[in-house]
Design an enzyme around this catalytic site. Structure first.
Site, PDB file in Angstrom:
ATOM      1  N   HIS A 167      -3.172  -1.283  -1.695  1.00 30.38           N
ATOM      2  CA  HIS A 167      -3.426   0.316  -1.605  1.00 30.38           C
ATOM      3  C   HIS A 167      -3.516   0.689  -3.089  1.00 30.38           C
ATOM      4  O   HIS A 167      -2.744   0.030  -4.052  1.00 30.38           O
ATOM      5  CB  HIS A 167      -2.497   1.169  -1.173  1.00 30.38           C
ATOM      6  CG  HIS A 167      -2.829   1.278   0.221  1.00 30.38           C
ATOM      7  ND1 HIS A 167      -1.529   1.282   1.304  1.00 30.38           N
ATOM      8  CD2 HIS A 167      -3.863   1.651   1.269  1.00 30.38           C
ATOM      9  CE1 HIS A 167      -2.004   1.719   2.656  1.00 30.38           C
ATOM     10  NE2 HIS A 167      -3.442   1.801   2.486  1.00 30.38           N
ATOM     11  N   CYS A 207       4.493   6.075  -0.937  1.00 37.37           N
ATOM     12  CA  CYS A 207       3.880   5.816   0.342  1.00 37.37           C
ATOM     13  C   CYS A 207       4.684   6.842   1.466  1.00 37.37           C
ATOM     14  O   CYS A 207       4.061   7.316   2.354  1.00 37.37           O
ATOM     15  CB  CYS A 207       4.303   4.526   0.901  1.00 37.37           C
ATOM     16  SG  CYS A 207       3.590   3.176   0.047  1.00 37.37           S
TER      17      CYS A 207
HETATM   18  N1  ARG Z   1       2.807  -1.056   6.679  1.00 36.74           N
HETATM   19  C1  ARG Z   1       2.036  -0.086   5.922  1.00 36.74           C
HETATM   20  C2  ARG Z   1       0.628  -0.428   5.991  1.00 36.74           C
HETATM   21  O1  ARG Z   1       0.398  -1.629   5.433  1.00 36.74           O
HETATM   22  C3  ARG Z   1       2.388   0.136   4.675  1.00 36.74           C
HETATM   23  C4  ARG Z   1       1.684   1.244   4.086  1.00 36.74           C
HETATM   24  C5  ARG Z   1       2.330   1.779   2.654  1.00 36.74           C
HETATM   25  N2  ARG Z   1       1.829   3.046   2.230  1.00 36.74           N
HETATM   26  C6  ARG Z   1       1.086   2.950   1.149  1.00 36.74           C
HETATM   27  N3  ARG Z   1       0.799   4.585   0.673  1.00 36.74           N
HETATM   28  N4  ARG Z   1       0.834   2.264   0.209  1.00 36.74           N
HETATM   29  O2  ARG Z   1      -0.341   0.193   6.171  1.00 36.74           O
END
Ligand code: ARG
Length: 259
Positions: free
Chosen positions: A158, A252
């Protein structure tokens, strides 16, 4: 923010998740509460979205939407395990102007906003989760130019684990997470950016939230904290060892509201 009341690592959708590694659910909740209290102590208001059973990743509230100037661009999750989260976020924004997305995008996970950079700029990541077509959709919905940045390292799947807004006009980022061309674009747009290295990024240091002065970041990212102090910011470290096991940290957990 959404409490990790149902948090667990039950499936693998990013390289950090390991279903065989134990997660201390009680500690996860305690660490999350401390993060919440830290924000309140710094003078911020926290709204809490109730956690829903069966949605273990809902604690990562940043993925649920992206708001700019009172308009909300909704999320459309890539993986089936998280799709139902979008409706919970949508309900939260019932009194906002809400734009339903048609393209796959994971909210603030892949969108950042710099209100004072180049008159108001959206930075948008793609390559793993959000489709680049969503960047144009967000640009139309929010009426601000969006710059597409290609993520190339699966560990930094991300935008918000590779780059963060430090204030209204400057950013910190780890160049190695981006394609050569995107690195060039970032250098052009943000010549004064704080540059993080791989160690900072692996410690989830970039997954931070800043109010322009106080920078709340993962306590493991001590080297990045020192760089930020040198750059004039006040690092505020928080421990989030358990939520790191799901592939996330401070940012996150926080969907910023831009009314
Ligand atoms: N386990 C989640 C996923 O893979 C983690 C998300 C993390 N969120 C973020 N904004 N980077 O979607």
């Amino acid at each position: 923010m959404c409490p990790p009341e149902h948090f667990a690592v039950e499936y693998v959708i990013n390289p950090w998740m390991d279903t065989s590694a134990p997660v201390d659910a009680e500690l996860a909740l305690k660490q999350w509460q401390l993060l919440c209290e830290t924000l309140v102590r710094l003078g911020h208001t926290v709204h809490v979205l109730p956690a829903e059973a069966g949605l273990p990743d809902m604690v990562y509230a940043a993925n649920g939407a992206f708001s700019v100037d009172g308009v909300v661009y909704g999320a459309r999750f890539r993986y089936p395990q998280r799709i139902a989260e979008a409706a919970a976020h949508r309900a939260f924004y019932s009194s906002w102007r809400f734009v339903e997305p048609t393209e796959i995008n994971e909210g603030e996970g892949d969108f950042a906003y710099l209100p004072e950079a180049h008159g108001g700029l959206i930075l948008a990541g793609y390559g793993f989760r959000t489709e680049s077509t969503a960047h144009a959709e967000a640009q139309e919905a929010l009426g601000r130019p969006s710059v597409s940045l290609r993520l190339v390292d699966p560990r930094f799947y991300h935008l918000d684990v590779a780059l963060a807004a430090l204030d209204d006009s400057n950013i910190v980022y780890y160049p190695g997470a981006f394609s050569e061309a995107s690195q060039r674009i970032l250098r052009q747009l943000f010549p004064d950016a704080v540059i993080a290295d791989e160690t900072d990024a692996l410690a989830f240091g970039l997954n931070l939230v800043s109010d322009g002065r106080n920078v709340v970041l993962n306590s493991e990212a001590s080297a990045l904290a020192a760089k930020l102090r040198t750059a004039g910011y006040v690092p505020v470290p928080v421990e989030l060892t358990e939520l790191k096991k799901g592939g996330g940290s401070v940012k996150c957990c926080i969907a910023e509201l831009r009314p």
